[in-house]
Motif scaffolding. Structure first.
Motif, PDB file in Angstrom:
ATOM      1  N   UNK A  36      70.403  11.979  51.936  1.00 29.51           N
ATOM      2  CA  UNK A  36      71.325  12.427  50.884  1.00 29.51           C
ATOM      3  C   UNK A  36      71.205  11.504  49.674  1.00 29.51           C
ATOM      4  N   UNK A  37      71.063  10.193  49.921  1.00 31.70           N
ATOM      5  CA  UNK A  37      70.886   9.249  48.819  1.00 31.70           C
ATOM      6  C   UNK A  37      69.642   9.588  48.005  1.00 31.70           C
ATOM      7  N   UNK A  38      68.540   9.902  48.701  1.00 31.93           N
ATOM      8  CA  UNK A  38      67.293  10.219  47.999  1.00 31.93           C
ATOM      9  C   UNK A  38      67.436  11.484  47.172  1.00 31.93           C
ATOM     10  N   UNK A  39      68.079  12.505  47.748  1.00 25.99           N
ATOM     11  CA  UNK A  39      68.275  13.764  47.033  1.00 25.99           C
ATOM     12  C   UNK A  39      69.073  13.527  45.745  1.00 25.99           C
ATOM     13  N   UNK A  40      70.168  12.791  45.872  1.00 22.68           N
ATOM     14  CA  UNK A  40      71.002  12.534  44.700  1.00 22.68           C
ATOM     15  C   UNK A  40      70.313  11.596  43.713  1.00 22.68           C
ATOM     16  N   UNK A  41      69.538  10.630  44.244  1.00 23.87           N
ATOM     17  CA  UNK A  41      68.847   9.684  43.359  1.00 23.87           C
ATOM     18  C   UNK A  41      67.808  10.375  42.501  1.00 23.87           C
ATOM     19  N   UNK A  42      67.248  11.484  42.997  1.00 28.77           N
ATOM     20  CA  UNK A  42      66.258  12.221  42.205  1.00 28.77           C
ATOM     21  C   UNK A  42      66.877  12.801  40.932  1.00 28.77           C
ATOM     22  N   UNK A  43      68.222  12.863  40.901  1.00 26.21           N
ATOM     23  CA  UNK A  43      68.911  13.389  39.727  1.00 26.21           C
ATOM     24  C   UNK A  43      69.366  12.281  38.772  1.00 26.21           C
ATOM     25  N   UNK A  44      69.115  11.011  39.147  1.00 27.97           N
ATOM     26  CA  UNK A  44      69.583   9.894  38.337  1.00 27.97           C
ATOM     27  C   UNK A  44      68.456   9.360  37.450  1.00 27.97           C
ATOM     28  N   UNK A  45      68.612   8.139  36.967  1.00 24.50           N
ATOM     29  CA  UNK A  45      67.619   7.504  36.107  1.00 24.50           C
ATOM     30  C   UNK A  45      66.247   7.495  36.778  1.00 24.50           C
ATOM     31  N   UNK A  46      65.194   7.599  35.970  1.00 25.79           N
ATOM     32  CA  UNK A  46      63.837   7.466  36.503  1.00 25.79           C
ATOM     33  C   UNK A  46      63.703   6.093  37.144  1.00 25.79           C
ATOM     34  N   UNK A  47      63.164   6.062  38.351  1.00 22.52           N
ATOM     35  CA  UNK A  47      63.043   4.814  39.092  1.00 22.52           C
ATOM     36  C   UNK A  47      64.070   4.681  40.194  1.00 22.52           C
ATOM     37  N   UNK A  48      65.125   5.505  40.181  1.00 24.52           N
ATOM     38  CA  UNK A  48      66.205   5.363  41.159  1.00 24.52           C
ATOM     39  C   UNK A  48      65.705   5.563  42.593  1.00 24.52           C
ATOM     40  N   UNK A  49      64.822   6.545  42.796  1.00 22.03           N
ATOM     41  CA  UNK A  49      64.285   6.772  44.147  1.00 22.03           C
ATOM     42  C   UNK A  49      63.497   5.552  44.608  1.00 22.03           C
ATOM     43  N   UNK A  50      62.686   4.999  43.722  1.00 25.94           N
ATOM     44  CA  UNK A  50      61.887   3.816  44.071  1.00 25.94           C
ATOM     45  C   UNK A  50      62.785   2.615  44.338  1.00 25.94           C
ATOM     46  N   UNK A  51      63.824   2.428  43.530  1.00 31.42           N
ATOM     47  CA  UNK A  51      64.741   1.300  43.747  1.00 31.42           C
ATOM     48  C   UNK A  51      65.414   1.395  45.118  1.00 31.42           C
ATOM     49  N   UNK A  52      65.828   2.601  45.483  1.00 34.41           N
ATOM     50  CA  UNK A  52      66.442   2.771  46.792  1.00 34.41           C
ATOM     51  C   UNK A  52      65.425   2.530  47.909  1.00 34.41           C
ATOM     52  N   UNK A  53      64.181   2.951  47.688  1.00 32.90           N
ATOM     53  CA  UNK A  53      63.140   2.744  48.710  1.00 32.90           C
ATOM     54  C   UNK A  53      62.938   1.257  48.977  1.00 32.90           C
ATOM     55  N   UNK A  54      62.759   0.474  47.905  1.00 33.95           N
ATOM     56  CA  UNK A  54      62.492  -0.949  48.107  1.00 33.95           C
ATOM     57  C   UNK A  54      63.695  -1.665  48.718  1.00 33.95           C
ATOM     58  N   UNK A  55      64.891  -1.286  48.334  1.00 33.18           N
ATOM     59  CA  UNK A  55      66.075  -1.919  48.924  1.00 33.18           C
ATOM     60  C   UNK A  55      66.209  -1.557  50.398  1.00 33.18           C
ATOM     61  N   UNK A  56      65.940  -0.306  50.714  1.00 34.97           N
ATOM     62  CA  UNK A  56      66.009   0.140  52.102  1.00 34.97           C
ATOM     63  C   UNK A  56      64.972  -0.569  52.955  1.00 34.97           C
ATOM     64  N   UNK A  57      63.800  -0.871  52.395  1.00 34.83           N
ATOM     65  CA  UNK A  57      62.744  -1.527  53.153  1.00 34.83           C
ATOM     66  C   UNK A  57      63.188  -2.893  53.647  1.00 34.83           C
ATOM     67  N   UNK A  58      63.897  -3.647  52.811  1.00 29.95           N
ATOM     68  CA  UNK A  58      64.326  -4.981  53.234  1.00 29.95           C
ATOM     69  C   UNK A  58      65.437  -4.902  54.276  1.00 29.95           C
ATOM     70  N   UNK A  59      66.339  -3.947  54.114  1.00 34.79           N
ATOM     71  CA  UNK A  59      67.398  -3.789  55.118  1.00 34.79           C
ATOM     72  C   UNK A  59      66.814  -3.261  56.421  1.00 34.79           C
ATOM     73  N   UNK A  60      65.727  -2.482  56.328  1.00 34.88           N
ATOM     74  CA  UNK A  60      65.083  -1.954  57.521  1.00 34.88           C
ATOM     75  C   UNK A  60      64.413  -3.043  58.348  1.00 34.88           C
TER      76      UNK A  60
END
Length: 521
Positions: free
Chosen positions: A248-272
């Motif tokens: 759901x975060x990715x879907x909604x992030x696709x509607x936000x600022x350019x780069x939002x999907x990538x920012x969430x990806x990198x943050x998720x990687x460290x928490x993962x």
């Protein structure tokens, strides 16, 4: 093999893969940065991974391992092998259909998973093209998960934990060697994902052959397969709540600022990282043991195993959570802030990473409590709880993210998505623990609450010291790579030392702690 030793084995193998994973992500950040093309790739990469966790590591594993353990305890070797053959054949047939549908409907799938891409036809077309290449990954990686689950049920944990190394090697090769040969360099990553699935599957098959369990696909009605499917259907939702919320975060992030999907990806990687190294390791180890305890109606062993998992998870999870929140910016600057990945990207990823990290203890504990239901072959309760968690996630987003976007014009709204996902994880964990205790399946250890207070006190002291010691963000940006690495190592090492000393002063004496963690075999 004891639980502690098995967990250490899986964690060490997973750590090797995760270290390579960070090398991979550092290269991705340096070469590709955060752009519309990388946003497209990360969405495409998430789609088969989400379905993999639905079909394989999530629902399938949680349904298959208890039935496999039951066959191992109560049936002959020939009956066990027949069940494995039929299950493999059925899973492969279903996956072929799903992959075929996914490839044929790729543009529609992209519209569903990233509706924001509709505003950029070139980005949407690129994503659909990559999805045609990456979707078959679902077939190979789900069969890899089948092989890994079978090996885990027989106490073979090392090689399944090491198998993901091939994904990282494949993507590193794609980034450094193949990308320059493509008109759109990010397309090389899609092919890297495709070949990674094949490499991982064929890496594990020889280990199944050594056990005499190499599957020969068989089709037809089979009682064990029907039972697995009956357990799997509701588990497809219940076991994947965290992934649904992240999606759901990715879907909604696709509607936000350019780069939002990538920012969430990198943050998720460290928490993962801790989720993969510790959470998945402990969950993988305890599921077969819980399943066998339930088959023997050994309530003491069942509850004792869960209490052991909780203590081990909290001991590691709470300080890691605090470290990720406090040191988010230093970690990201050290790992990613080079080349195309700039200080602004670091700041944006740090916001999301800190928010996700607040939910890390809940993410970890969900992986401890969900197997408590699946081992009892109860897949319906986690579904009901999961529905509440997803509803809570959407409500939190409506309450927090929508006003955030109105007040700040969408600036850093991706961090609000991460925060609400963390909040939903706490709802999910709380309900799982409540109902497992209510049904007398889990009885907390009398010393558990004291243990939790001791760990929390030590964690708060460590967090306070790290806040006091960490340099300002601008100093990390201005420093060279070696200086950043040196500072980060000192901060992490110092934080670990403070945590150990504070824990000892709070009553977590090493010998007593060792006795608590090694006594479950």
């Amino acid at each position: 093999m004891g639980l502690l030793r098995s967990t250490a084995l899986i964690s060490s193998m997973t750590m090797i893969s995760r270290v390579l994973g960070f090398v991979r992500d550092m290269l991705l950040a340096r070469v590709f940065g955060a752009s519309p093309a990388t946003d497209a790739f990360f969405v495409v990469f998430k789609i088969p991974n989400f379905l993999r966790r639905l079909f394989a590591e999530g629902a399938f594993q949680q349904a298959f391992v208890p039935v496999l353990s039951e066959y191992r305890e109560k049936n002959t070797r020939a009956e066990l092998k027949d069940f494995i053959d039929h299950m493999f054949g059925t899973l492969a047939a279903v996956l072929i259909v799903v992959v075929g549908l996914g490839i044929s409907a790729a543009p529609l799938v992209i519209t569903v998973f990233a509706p924001g891409f509709s505003d950029d036809p070139a980005q949407r077309a690129l994503a659909a093209h990559m999805l045609w290449i990456t979707f078959p990954y679902l077939f190979f990686i789900s069969l890899t998960a089948f092989a890994a689950s079978t090996l885990n049920a027989f106490g073979r944990f090392g090689m399944p934990a090491l198998a993901p190394i091939w994904l990282n090697i494949s993507l590193i090769f794609a980034t450094l060697v193949a990308a320059p040969w493509f008109k759109e360099p990010v397309m090389a990553l899609a092919w890297g994902v495709f070949f990674a699935g094949i490499l991982q599957l064929f890496f594990l098959l020889p280990f199944l052959a050594r056990l005499g369990l190499l599957p020969r696909p068989r089709f037809g009605r089979h009682a064990g397969v029907r039972k697995t499917i009956r357990l799997m259907i509701p588990a497809m939702f219940g076991a994947s709540i965290t992934q649904i919320n992240l999606l759901v975060d990715t879907i909604l992030a696709s509607m936000l600022m350019v780069g939002s999907v990538s920012w969430l990806y990198y943050s998720d990687r460290l928490v993962e990282l801790p989720l993969g190294v510790f959470g998945v390791a402990i969950s993988t180890v305890i599921l077969p043991k819980l399943s066998r305890a339930y088959s023997r109606t050994d309530h003491g062993d069942f509850s004792g195993t869960l209490n052991w998992a909780i203590k081990f998870t909290v001991l590691l999870g709470l300080p890691i959570c605090a470290g990720l929140v406090v040191l988010a910016q230093p970690m990201l600057a050290t790992l990613f802030e080079y080349g195309s990945f700039n200080a602004f990207d670091t700041h944006m990823v740090a916001l999301a990473m800190s928010a996700y990290a607040l939910g890390l203890p809940a993410f970890l504990l969900i992986k401890m409590f969900a197997p408590g239901f699946y081992a009892r072959q109860d897949t319906k309760t986690p579904v009901k709880i999961g529905m509440v968690a997803v509803a809570a996630n959407l409500i939190f987003k409506a309450i927090i993210v929508l006003p955030w976007m109105f007040l700040f014009g969408g600036y850093a709204a991706h961090a609000g998505l991460a925060l609400t996902t963390a909040m939903a994880a706490w709802v999910n964990f709380g309900l799982l623990a409540y109902f497992l205790k209510k049904r007398d399946a889990w009885q907390p250890d009398p010393a558990l609450w004291l243990f939790l207070r001791q760990v929390l006190a030590a964690t708060l002291v460590m967090a306070a010291v790290l806040l006091w010691l960490r340099p300002a963000a601008i100093q990390w940006t201005d420093a060279n790579a070696l200086t950043r690495i040196g500072w980060l190592v000192l901060l992490i090492g110092g934080g670990a030392g403070v945590y150990a000393i504070s824990g000892w002063l709070a009553g977590l004496h090493p010998r007593r702690l060792w006795e608590q963690l090694k006594n479950v075999q």
